[in-house]
Write a protein that holds these residues in place. Structure first.
Motif, PDB file in Angstrom:
ATOM      1  N   GLY A 290      53.102  20.897   0.975  1.00 45.63           N
ATOM      2  CA  GLY A 290      51.793  21.360   0.548  1.00 45.63           C
ATOM      3  C   GLY A 290      50.835  20.243   0.172  1.00 45.63           C
ATOM      4  N   VAL A 291      51.327  18.985   0.127  1.00 45.27           N
ATOM      5  CA  VAL A 291      50.483  17.857  -0.256  1.00 45.27           C
ATOM      6  C   VAL A 291      50.011  17.127   0.999  1.00 45.27           C
ATOM      7  CG1 VAL A 291      50.388  15.634  -1.448  1.00 45.27           C
ATOM      8  CG2 VAL A 291      51.599  17.575  -2.488  1.00 45.27           C
ATOM      9  N   THR A 292      48.704  16.913   1.088  1.00 44.48           N
ATOM     10  CA  THR A 292      48.135  16.141   2.201  1.00 44.48           C
ATOM     11  C   THR A 292      48.011  14.669   1.835  1.00 44.48           C
ATOM     12  OG1 THR A 292      46.876  18.025   3.033  1.00 44.48           O
ATOM     13  CG2 THR A 292      46.106  15.841   3.680  1.00 44.48           C
ATOM     14  N   LEU A 293      47.531  14.379   0.627  1.00 50.03           N
ATOM     15  CA  LEU A 293      47.324  12.980   0.222  1.00 50.03           C
ATOM     16  C   LEU A 293      47.181  12.891  -1.290  1.00 50.03           C
ATOM     17  CD1 LEU A 293      46.687  10.025   1.179  1.00 50.03           C
ATOM     18  CD2 LEU A 293      44.268  10.647   1.035  1.00 50.03           C
ATOM     19  N   ILE A 294      47.756  11.849  -1.870  1.00 55.31           N
ATOM     20  CA  ILE A 294      47.546  11.545  -3.284  1.00 55.31           C
ATOM     21  C   ILE A 294      46.628  10.327  -3.357  1.00 55.31           C
ATOM     22  CG2 ILE A 294      49.688  10.191  -3.339  1.00 55.31           C
ATOM     23  CD1 ILE A 294      49.874  10.859  -6.332  1.00 55.31           C
ATOM     24  N   HIS A 295      45.621  10.397  -4.233  1.00 49.54           N
ATOM     25  CA  HIS A 295      44.664   9.297  -4.319  1.00 49.54           C
ATOM     26  C   HIS A 295      44.123   9.205  -5.744  1.00 49.54           C
ATOM     27  CE1 HIS A 295      42.331  12.935  -3.336  1.00 49.54           C
ATOM     28  NE2 HIS A 295      41.393  12.411  -4.084  1.00 49.54           N
ATOM     29  N   ASP A 296      43.231   8.221  -5.955  1.00 51.99           N
ATOM     30  CA  ASP A 296      42.658   7.966  -7.274  1.00 51.99           C
ATOM     31  C   ASP A 296      43.768   7.891  -8.330  1.00 51.99           C
ATOM     32  OD1 ASP A 296      40.618   7.363  -8.974  1.00 51.99           O
ATOM     33  OD2 ASP A 296      40.064   9.434  -9.408  1.00 51.99           O
ATOM     34  N   VAL A 297      44.786   7.064  -8.036  1.00 55.11           N
ATOM     35  CA  VAL A 297      45.981   6.960  -8.879  1.00 55.11           C
ATOM     36  C   VAL A 297      45.787   5.876  -9.946  1.00 55.11           C
ATOM     37  CG1 VAL A 297      48.441   6.410  -8.897  1.00 55.11           C
ATOM     38  CG2 VAL A 297      47.460   7.750  -7.017  1.00 55.11           C
ATOM     39  N   HIS A 298      46.136   6.207 -11.167  1.00 55.64           N
ATOM     40  CA  HIS A 298      46.075   5.237 -12.269  1.00 55.64           C
ATOM     41  C   HIS A 298      47.336   5.386 -13.124  1.00 55.64           C
ATOM     42  CE1 HIS A 298      41.837   4.331 -11.426  1.00 55.64           C
ATOM     43  NE2 HIS A 298      41.677   5.629 -11.257  1.00 55.64           N
ATOM     44  N   VAL A 299      48.004   4.277 -13.377  1.00 54.21           N
ATOM     45  CA  VAL A 299      49.171   4.257 -14.258  1.00 54.21           C
ATOM     46  C   VAL A 299      48.976   3.093 -15.226  1.00 54.21           C
ATOM     47  CG1 VAL A 299      51.676   4.259 -14.420  1.00 54.21           C
ATOM     48  CG2 VAL A 299      50.574   5.047 -12.316  1.00 54.21           C
ATOM     49  N   TRP A 300      49.062   3.342 -16.520  1.00 53.10           N
ATOM     50  CA  TRP A 300      48.844   2.267 -17.483  1.00 53.10           C
ATOM     51  C   TRP A 300      49.634   2.516 -18.758  1.00 53.10           C
ATOM     52  CZ3 TRP A 300      45.716   6.404 -16.765  1.00 53.10           C
ATOM     53  CH2 TRP A 300      45.221   7.074 -17.871  1.00 53.10           C
ATOM     54  N   THR A 301      49.683   1.499 -19.607  1.00 46.81           N
ATOM     55  CA  THR A 301      50.399   1.572 -20.874  1.00 46.81           C
ATOM     56  C   THR A 301      49.403   1.716 -22.011  1.00 46.81           C
ATOM     57  OG1 THR A 301      52.199   0.183 -20.052  1.00 46.81           O
ATOM     58  CG2 THR A 301      51.968   0.369 -22.439  1.00 46.81           C
ATOM     59  N   ILE A 302      49.611   2.718 -22.849  1.00 47.29           N
ATOM     60  CA  ILE A 302      48.771   2.892 -24.033  1.00 47.29           C
ATOM     61  C   ILE A 302      49.244   1.948 -25.128  1.00 47.29           C
ATOM     62  CG2 ILE A 302      48.000   4.525 -25.787  1.00 47.29           C
ATOM     63  CD1 ILE A 302      48.530   6.757 -23.708  1.00 47.29           C
ATOM     64  N   THR A 303      50.536   2.014 -25.420  1.00 53.23           N
ATOM     65  CA  THR A 303      51.211   1.059 -26.291  1.00 53.23           C
ATOM     66  C   THR A 303      52.665   1.016 -25.840  1.00 53.23           C
ATOM     67  OG1 THR A 303      51.569   0.385 -28.599  1.00 53.23           O
ATOM     68  CG2 THR A 303      51.886   2.724 -28.073  1.00 53.23           C
ATOM     69  N   SER A 304      53.458   0.140 -26.391  1.00 51.07           N
ATOM     70  CA  SER A 304      54.837  -0.004 -25.937  1.00 51.07           C
ATOM     71  C   SER A 304      55.573   1.332 -25.997  1.00 51.07           C
ATOM     72  CB  SER A 304      55.569  -1.028 -26.803  1.00 51.07           C
ATOM     73  OG  SER A 304      54.947  -2.291 -26.705  1.00 51.07           O
TER      74      SER A 304
END
Length: 310
Positions: free
Chosen positions: A228-242
């Motif tokens: 059901g997924v065509t494409l994943i985009h505008d991806v962001h992964v980050w750390t708030i704190t440890s």
């Protein structure tokens, strides 16, 4: 681990503070640069641990409408301040060592009066104290940049104590006092080297880089391969704190998909939560690319998400 980290910091602070006064007095009385540097550094150890505890206390304040993530980043800033303080100490040690070398070059060993026995006694005591503090902080430092900053201070001081013991041994056995500034320079460079990795990790968090332990390509591929997924985009992964990461993405759905969209979203969120340990997950589902107004940020992901010729 937050409660464990706090207890570790408190125990280390008590241990170091009880020896700090003797270290400072002994450094001045003996005339040893290595011991003075180690004494001053032990004083900064206490300040570094106090800063880490203060940042941990501030970070637990509740989030507000002005600061929706709360004050978690204060722990990262404390780690940065501790790392920069280490570099200031290195600069001071190198500055003092330079003057010692100049004095030795002009006047010989007569200008360097060092009490070898006092160096040895206080150096061994400092070594034992720092070993105890390092052992207390080691486990928690693996889970918190804030604690790691304090741990780096203690490890640097531990190196200083080793240098003091070696200097005292050489002075007592040979009378060669030049070993004192030489070892001080070596220790300063080791401190600089050991703290560099901490500084880079802090900057990585402040620049909101992807956490090192998360394979973003693999994560996006697993979502992209779901039915059901065509494409994943505008991806962001980050750390708030440890120990606290966040993930956001836009997912373009296949117009012909007839399954339950709510269940598909739940599968995506559960996968990101359970397999990657990310606590904050936000996924926006889209029926068409026209509904997405944000920059897609897909160029760095596209070649890994679809096989060549797909």
């Amino acid at each position: 681990m937050r409660g464990t980290s706090r207890r570790s910091l408190i125990f280390a602070l008590v241990l170091i503070s009880t020896y700090m006064v003797a270290e400072v007095i002994g450094g001045i009385a003996s005339g040893s640069l290595a011991l003075i540097a180690d004494a001053g550094h032990m004083a900064t150890d206490a300040a570094a641990i106090g800063l880490a505890l203060f940042a941990m206390w501030i970070s637990e304040r509740e989030a507000s409408i002005e600061r929706t993530y709360g004050y978690y980043r204060t722990e990262i800033l404390a780690a940065l301040l501790n790392a920069l303080a280490l570099w200031l100490i290195v600069g001071w040690i190198l500055f003092e060592a330079y003057h010692r070398f100049e004095a030795f070059h002009q006047h010989g060993s007569s200008e360097l009066h060092i009490d070898g026995w006092l160096m040895m006694g206080i150096g061994i005591g400092g070594l034992l104290v720092n070993l105890g503090a390092a052992w207390i902080l080691h486990r928690s430092s693996e889970h918190s940049l804030n604690v790691e900053g304090a741990f780096k201070h203690v490890m640097a001081d531990l190196l200083g104590s080793v240098g003091v013991v070696i200097s005292g041994t050489v002075v007592l056995s040979t009378g060669w006092t030049l070993i004192d500034p030489i070892l001080s320079v070596v220790i300063a460079l080791l401190i600089m080297f050991s703290s560099w990795h901490l500084v880079m990790k802090v900057f990585h968090v402040l620049l909101e880089g992807a956490p090192e332990h998360i394979d973003v390509y693999k994560l996006c591929s697993e979502i992209d391969e779901m039915e059901g997924v065509t494409l994943i985009h505008d991806v962001h992964v980050w750390t708030i704190t440890s120990g606290s990461e966040a993930f956001t993405a836009h997912v373009l759905l296949d117009p012909s998909y007839e399954g339950d969209i709510g269940q598909l979203l739940n599968r995506m969120q559960d996968m990101v939560h359970k397999e990657y340990g990310i606590g904050h997950v936000t996924i926006q589902l889209e029926q068409s690319a026209a509904s997405c107004n944000e920059s897609h940020h897909v160029g760095h992901l596209h070649h890994t998400l679809r096989p060549t010729g797909a």
